[in-house]
Scaffold this motif. Structure first.
Motif, PDB file in Angstrom:
ATOM      1  N   ASN A 126       0.824  -1.199   0.000  1.00 47.41           N
ATOM      2  CA  ASN A 126       0.000   0.000   0.000  1.00 47.41           C
ATOM      3  C   ASN A 126       0.863   1.256   0.000  1.00 47.41           C
ATOM      4  O   ASN A 126       0.536   2.238   0.650  1.00 47.41           O
ATOM      5  N   ALA A 127       1.967   1.227  -0.726  1.00 46.00           N
ATOM      6  CA  ALA A 127       2.891   2.354  -0.745  1.00 46.00           C
ATOM      7  C   ALA A 127       2.362   3.525  -1.558  1.00 46.00           C
ATOM      8  O   ALA A 127       2.721   4.667  -1.299  1.00 46.00           O
ATOM      9  N   GLU A 128       1.488   3.236  -2.555  1.00 47.30           N
ATOM     10  CA  GLU A 128       0.990   4.314  -3.397  1.00 47.30           C
ATOM     11  C   GLU A 128      -0.309   3.919  -4.069  1.00 47.30           C
ATOM     12  O   GLU A 128      -0.668   2.750  -4.142  1.00 47.30           O
ATOM     13  N   LEU A 129      -0.983   4.934  -4.566  1.00 49.54           N
ATOM     14  CA  LEU A 129      -2.152   4.765  -5.419  1.00 49.54           C
ATOM     15  C   LEU A 129      -1.691   5.116  -6.820  1.00 49.54           C
ATOM     16  O   LEU A 129      -1.131   6.195  -7.046  1.00 49.54           O
ATOM     17  N   LEU A 167     -10.445   6.052  -5.188  1.00 51.46           N
ATOM     18  CA  LEU A 167     -10.370   5.150  -4.045  1.00 51.46           C
ATOM     19  C   LEU A 167      -9.379   4.026  -4.304  1.00 51.46           C
ATOM     20  O   LEU A 167      -9.454   3.365  -5.348  1.00 51.46           O
ATOM     21  N   ALA A 168      -8.465   3.826  -3.367  1.00 49.88           N
ATOM     22  CA  ALA A 168      -7.494   2.731  -3.440  1.00 49.88           C
ATOM     23  C   ALA A 168      -8.183   1.474  -2.916  1.00 49.88           C
ATOM     24  O   ALA A 168      -8.591   1.418  -1.757  1.00 49.88           O
ATOM     25  N   TRP A 175     -12.540 -10.934   0.275  1.00 53.22           N
ATOM     26  CA  TRP A 175     -12.814  -9.571   0.717  1.00 53.22           C
ATOM     27  C   TRP A 175     -12.261  -8.517  -0.232  1.00 53.22           C
ATOM     28  O   TRP A 175     -11.390  -8.778  -1.040  1.00 53.22           O
ATOM     29  N   VAL A 176     -12.828  -7.325  -0.084  1.00 54.03           N
ATOM     30  CA  VAL A 176     -12.392  -6.116  -0.765  1.00 54.03           C
ATOM     31  C   VAL A 176     -12.111  -5.104   0.339  1.00 54.03           C
ATOM     32  O   VAL A 176     -12.916  -4.948   1.257  1.00 54.03           O
ATOM     33  N   ARG A 177     -10.989  -4.423   0.239  1.00 51.51           N
ATOM     34  CA  ARG A 177     -10.594  -3.435   1.255  1.00 51.51           C
ATOM     35  C   ARG A 177     -10.357  -2.091   0.580  1.00 51.51           C
ATOM     36  O   ARG A 177      -9.583  -1.999  -0.360  1.00 51.51           O
ATOM     37  N   ILE A 178     -11.022  -1.065   1.064  1.00 50.56           N
ATOM     38  CA  ILE A 178     -10.778   0.295   0.582  1.00 50.56           C
ATOM     39  C   ILE A 178      -9.951   0.958   1.667  1.00 50.56           C
ATOM     40  O   ILE A 178     -10.407   1.121   2.793  1.00 50.56           O
ATOM     41  N   TRP A 179      -8.710   1.334   1.330  1.00 51.51           N
ATOM     42  CA  TRP A 179      -7.769   1.761   2.363  1.00 51.51           C
ATOM     43  C   TRP A 179      -7.356   3.228   2.282  1.00 51.51           C
ATOM     44  O   TRP A 179      -6.626   3.729   3.143  1.00 51.51           O
ATOM     45  N   GLY A 180      -7.811   3.957   1.274  1.00 52.26           N
ATOM     46  CA  GLY A 180      -7.458   5.368   1.184  1.00 52.26           C
ATOM     47  C   GLY A 180      -8.065   5.997  -0.044  1.00 52.26           C
ATOM     48  O   GLY A 180      -8.603   5.316  -0.911  1.00 52.26           O
ATOM     49  N   GLU A 197       1.356   8.331   1.936  1.00 49.91           N
ATOM     50  CA  GLU A 197       1.379   9.383   2.959  1.00 49.91           C
ATOM     51  C   GLU A 197       0.555  10.594   2.549  1.00 49.91           C
ATOM     52  O   GLU A 197       0.152  11.397   3.387  1.00 49.91           O
ATOM     53  N   HIS A 198       0.266  10.727   1.233  1.00 51.23           N
ATOM     54  CA  HIS A 198      -0.548  11.839   0.744  1.00 51.23           C
ATOM     55  C   HIS A 198      -2.012  11.454   0.553  1.00 51.23           C
ATOM     56  O   HIS A 198      -2.826  12.298   0.177  1.00 51.23           O
ATOM     57  N   LEU A 199      -2.340  10.186   0.791  1.00 52.35           N
ATOM     58  CA  LEU A 199      -3.733   9.751   0.694  1.00 52.35           C
ATOM     59  C   LEU A 199      -4.434  10.022   2.023  1.00 52.35           C
ATOM     60  O   LEU A 199      -3.817   9.942   3.085  1.00 52.35           O
TER      61      LEU A 199
END
Length: 198
Positions: A96-99, A117-118, A127-132, A157-159
């Motif tokens: 999860n380092a970037e979108l 949405l990431a 499952w599906v995870r929306i993290w940022g 870090e910017h999300l």
């Protein structure tokens, strides 16, 4: 059904029926890589759209007939909430380092989203995870554009990683400025269009 590993993230359960439907939707695409992309997009879209419709029944995606054409060439899909466009960008990676968003969702005037949405999709875990999420403005102002693969990327870090804040923002601040100006596409002469089609 939502599971909360982190109360700021959204975790949505994938039923076997949802997986079978997504698998069927993806079979129309031309290559194994495109079919996998379509499968992940369908899983993410169907899970998120079903969940959003519990609060916003009028939420909609692109017509089902258009989805395979989109997924044949680009990752991502859109959910329309009245005047707000959400673009879901699914991935299987656990990093999860970037979108990373395809350029079409950012620079095409008819496709550009308000919020991106990431989405992490794990079919084998169900499952599906929306993290940022980020706004169009975030991607254009602090994101990095890579001309080689035609994507915008934004470090995690910017999300904004509090999805509860996202939901409140979309419900109560619908007029918030989320997009930067988008340059209209140049007109394509009929002769050139015919040549490209051939």
């Amino acid at each position: 059904m939502i599971q909360f590993a982190d109360p700021k993230e959204w975790w949505l359960e994938l039923s076997p029926q949802a997986q079978a439907t997504a698998a069927a939707q993806s079979q129309r695409l031309s290559t194994p890589a495109n079919r996998r992309r379509a499968y992940l997009n369908a899983l993410g879209l169907n899970a998120v759209l079903d969940w959003i419709r519990e609060d916003v029944p009028a939420a909609r995606s692109l017509p089902p007939i258009q989805l395979p054409m989109v997924w044949e060439v680009v990752n991502g899909t859109v959910i329309q909430l009245d005047t707000i466009r959400l673009v879901l960008i699914p991935t299987e990676t656990i990093d999860n380092a970037e979108l990373e968003v395809p350029q079409e969702w950012v620079d095409h005037p008819n496709w550009a989203g308000d919020y991106f949405l990431a989405v992490q999709v794990k079919p084998e875990s169900g499952w599906v995870r929306i993290w940022g999420y980020a706004t169009h403005q975030d991607l254009k102002s602090i994101g990095h554009y890579d001309a080689t693969d035609r994507t915008y990327s934004l470090d995690s870090e910017h999300l904004t990683q509090d999805l509860n804040a996202f939901w409140l923002t979309t419900q109560f601040c619908g007029t918030e400025q989320t997009q930067t100006a988008i340059t209209p596409l140049p007109e394509l002469p009929d002769i050139q269009a015919e040549q490209l089609i051939q």
